[in-house]
Write an enzyme that holds these catalytic residues in place. Structure first.
Site, PDB file in Angstrom:
ATOM      1  N   ASP A  36      82.571  42.236   4.738  1.00 17.60           N
ATOM      2  CA  ASP A  36      83.420  41.055   5.339  1.00 17.60           C
ATOM      3  C   ASP A  36      82.789  41.732   6.309  1.00 17.60           C
ATOM      4  O   ASP A  36      83.688  41.273   8.124  1.00 17.60           O
ATOM      5  CB  ASP A  36      84.626  40.965   4.925  1.00 17.60           C
ATOM      6  CG  ASP A  36      85.420  40.417   3.760  1.00 17.60           C
ATOM      7  OD1 ASP A  36      84.318  39.099   3.710  1.00 17.60           O
ATOM      8  OD2 ASP A  36      85.690  40.292   2.728  1.00 17.60           O
ATOM      9  N   LYS A  50      84.306  52.966   7.528  1.00 14.83           N
ATOM     10  CA  LYS A  50      83.739  52.894   6.521  1.00 14.83           C
ATOM     11  C   LYS A  50      82.402  53.406   6.717  1.00 14.83           C
ATOM     12  O   LYS A  50      81.540  53.930   5.548  1.00 14.83           O
ATOM     13  CB  LYS A  50      83.139  50.638   6.080  1.00 14.83           C
ATOM     14  CG  LYS A  50      84.339  50.138   6.547  1.00 14.83           C
ATOM     15  CD  LYS A  50      84.477  50.194   4.677  1.00 14.83           C
ATOM     16  CE  LYS A  50      85.478  48.700   4.297  1.00 14.83           C
ATOM     17  NZ  LYS A  50      85.508  48.260   2.678  1.00 14.83           N
TER      18      LYS A  50
END
Length: 374
Positions: A109, A77
């Site tokens: 998340d 990410k």
């Protein structure tokens, strides 16, 4: 569609009618890779060959792209977050907006929120991260350790996204969300562009391993579809040459992309509980959907037990992978096993000499290569 087995949101497998490998789109900007290469701590993540998996799956070679340590964080990410934050802050400066500290806001998340918080801290900005129910306490603590304000939401991921968007409405806040909806698409698009570095690395690493024309299949864990959009963009932007099959993998508790493909339109599904928390998303990203519909060859949903088994097998082979990352192996196993395995193998164009790449998108808390607060 070749599998009529059902789970709460529909069938577990869907194959496109054979047009995905001829679908085309524009490529990602070339400067993304140069940007990442200039960051402190950048190096390509490993692409590890696992011959025993190739034997098990009855194909030629299997490689795992190991994202257990990316720019000091335990997931891919950071690629999207770093590029998007860079672009967003540069745009504010170019537009003459008020200088000084801003707050980067997001819902997550787990890994995306931590990446945004890390970038905010490195650049002297603030961070406010909204976390839905079901996210592991250790993941929440890791985000807070990046000096972010953390708001825990009693609802699901979509609820957290809505609250993050509301919180980012002021002039001194910037929403850095990795899902898009009508009216909010530019920053999610930059996040997708950031992931292109991962794909460029795979090309170079496969070439070094003697696979010059690229993989025959890429298996991709999917939440809202942003990483899958990046992978589709990379492989479907080539005007000619070898085109691999692209397989999306989701938890059966949150298979919004599979369900959308079945229906031929983007839909929201009611998500359940899953250990694959980073994939527990109920709505495809609006900018990802055209790429998923056009460029994915197939989609499969897997159970938590399948992902856990895959994570254990990868660990035994030296690859530390969390439940989301191991979903790529679980999904390919599901596609190539069972009574319809021959039909699915044909749909994916796989034979005894085929090369598959599994994207292991996250590490584990026990992985010694991750940072100590994960």
């Amino acid at each position: 569609m070749s599998d009529n087995a059902s789970f709460p949101h529909g069938p577990r497998w869907f194959a496109q009618p054979g047009t995905a490998r001829t679908w085309r789109c524009a490529s990602a900007p070339r400067q993304v890779r140069d940007f990442h290469a200039a960051l402190t701590g950048y190096s390509p993540t490993p692409l590890t060959e696992l011959p025993s998996l190739a034997t098990e799956l009855r194909i030629g070679r299997v490689f795992v792209k190991d994202e257990s340590c990316r720019l000091g964080l335990p997931a891919f990410k950071a690629l999207g977050a770093s590029w998007a934050v860079h672009r967003a802050l540069a745009e504010r400066a170019a537009n003459g907006e008020r200088r000084g500290r801003v707050t980067l806001v997001t819902a997550t998340d787990g890994n995306h929120g931590r990446a945004v918080a890390r970038m905010a801290h490195l650049l002297g900005q603030g961070a406010h991260v909204f976390v839905p129910r079901g996210v592991h306490r250790q993941a929440v603590a890791a985000i807070a350790a990046e000096r972010a304000e953390v708001t825990e939401v009693p609802g699901n991921y979509d609820d957290a996204v809505r609250l993050a968007a509301e919180a980012a409405a002021g002039p001194d806040a910037v929403l850095v969300q990795d899902t898009a909806w009508p009216g909010y698409e530019r920053i999610p698009g930059w996040i997708v562009e950031g992931y292109s570095t991962l794909c460029a690395e795979i090309d170079e690493q496969l070439a070094a391993a003697g696979v010059a024309e690229g993989p025959d299949l890429v298996s991709i864990p999917v939440g809202v579809g942003s990483l899958a959009q990046a992978v589709v963009t990379h492989y479907r932007s080539r005007p000619s040459g070898h085109a691999p099959a692209l397989l999306s993998v989701e938890p059966d508790a949150a298979a919004c992309v599979l369900r959308s493909l079945v229906l031929g339109r983007p839909v929201t599904v009611e998500t359940g509980e899953t250990t694959m928390a980073g994939l527990n998303c109920g709505t495809p990203s609006s900018i990802a959907w055209p790429y998923l519909r056009g460029g994915l060859d197939a989609a499969v949903a897997v159970r938590d037990a399948d992902s856990a088994r895959a994570a254990g097998d990868l660990a035994a082979l030296g690859v530390a992978s969390g439940p989301c990352g191991a979903a790529s192996l679980a999904g390919l196993r599901a596609a190539l096993s069972g009574p319809d395995a021959g039909e699915r193998r044909t749909a994916l164009g796989l034979g005894p000499s085929s090369v598959a790449v599994l994207l292991s998108t996250e590490g584990t808390a026990a992985n010694p290569r991750t940072v100590t607060d994960e």
